[in-house]
Write a protein that holds these residues in place. Structure first.
Motif, short mmCIF file in Angstrom:
data_model
loop_
_atom_site.label_atom_id
_atom_site.label_comp_id
_atom_site.label_asym_id
_atom_site.label_seq_id
_atom_site.Cartn_x
_atom_site.Cartn_y
_atom_site.Cartn_z
N LYS A 1 0.81 -1.15 0.05
CA LYS A 1 0.05 0.12 -0.06
C LYS A 1 0.79 1.39 -0.07
O LYS A 1 0.69 2.24 -0.86
CB LYS A 1 -0.67 -0.16 1.39
N ALA B 1 1.04 3.97 -3.08
CA ALA B 1 0.49 5.36 -2.74
C ALA B 1 1.52 6.11 -3.06
O ALA B 1 1.25 7.47 -3.53
CB ALA B 1 0.18 5.43 -1.24
N LEU C 1 -6.54 4.35 -4.22
CA LEU C 1 -5.51 5.57 -4.10
C LEU C 1 -5.89 6.51 -4.63
O LEU C 1 -5.73 7.67 -4.16
CB LEU C 1 -4.26 4.88 -4.20
N PRO D 1 -9.55 8.01 -2.44
CA PRO D 1 -9.67 7.36 -1.20
C PRO D 1 -11.13 7.30 -0.82
O PRO D 1 -12.02 8.55 -0.80
CB PRO D 1 -8.97 8.01 -0.38
#
Ligand code: PNS
Length: 170
Positions: free
Chosen positions: A133, A137, A158, A161
């Motif tokens: 993650k 990101a 991402l 959100p």
């Protein structure tokens, strides 16, 4: 008697490392229940339903797998499903202390339940959902580390959100 194992985890999201452990559990047990859990120590990126759906999509025609949302104590949940074992992947020695502690606590709570640790493939031993993650990101390429549909979901999430829950009316 059908021998059932539980593969528990947050699966936020499922990685190729999880997929490999689940496939290996299927070779050892007749039935594998994947227990998708809330982890009170972590803030999830995907909801429980989303995480469960991403796992189901990875095993579309495997009838020996059930994906379920874990609530309450794993040791009791496993007992209710007649499971004889918990199967977990161990990536490195750093995983071991926490995993051993949980295995011993689960055994205390349910002496009928054993925990099996499967060493992960050396090539993927650095992969974790949290790191996937974080790297995604920050724009890093994680396409080789997660199934393709998880990769797509990760990028979609991402980019947009989820909104934080509203804190009452003012
Ligand atoms: O993928 P994770 O986040 O490392 O998985 C942790 C998990 C889900 C295995 C652990 O948090 C768990 O078992 N939760 C269920 C609640 C419970 O039984 N807690 C006591 C563990 S000894």
């Amino acid at each position: 008697m059908t021998r059932t194992a539980i593969c528990p985890g947050s699966f936020d999201p499922l990685t190729n490392g999880h997929v490999a452990i689940i496939e290996r559990a299927l070779r050892l047990f007749e039935r594998v229940v994947i227990a998708v859990s809330v982890n009170i120590r972590k803030q999830p990126l995907f909801t429980m339903e989303e995480r469960a759906a991403l796992i189901r999509q990875s095993f579309p025609s495997e009838t020996r797998i059930e994906v379920a949302e874990l609530s309450g104590l794993l040791a009791e949940w496993a007992r209710a499903r007649g499971a004889v074992a918990i199967v977990k992947g161990l990536r490195a020695a750093s995983d071991f202390e926490y995993e051993l502690q949980m295995a011993q606590m689960n055994r205390h709570l349910n002496p009928e339940l054993d925990t099996l640790f499967l060493p992960t493939e050396a090539a993927g031993s650095y992969v974790s959902s949290s790191l996937v993650k974080e790297v995604a990101a920050l724009g890093g390429d994680v396409s080789a580390l997660v199934p393709a549909h998880v990769h797509a979901a990760l990028h979609e999430r991402l980019a947009r959100p989820p909104r934080p829950p509203r804190e009452g009316r003012s």
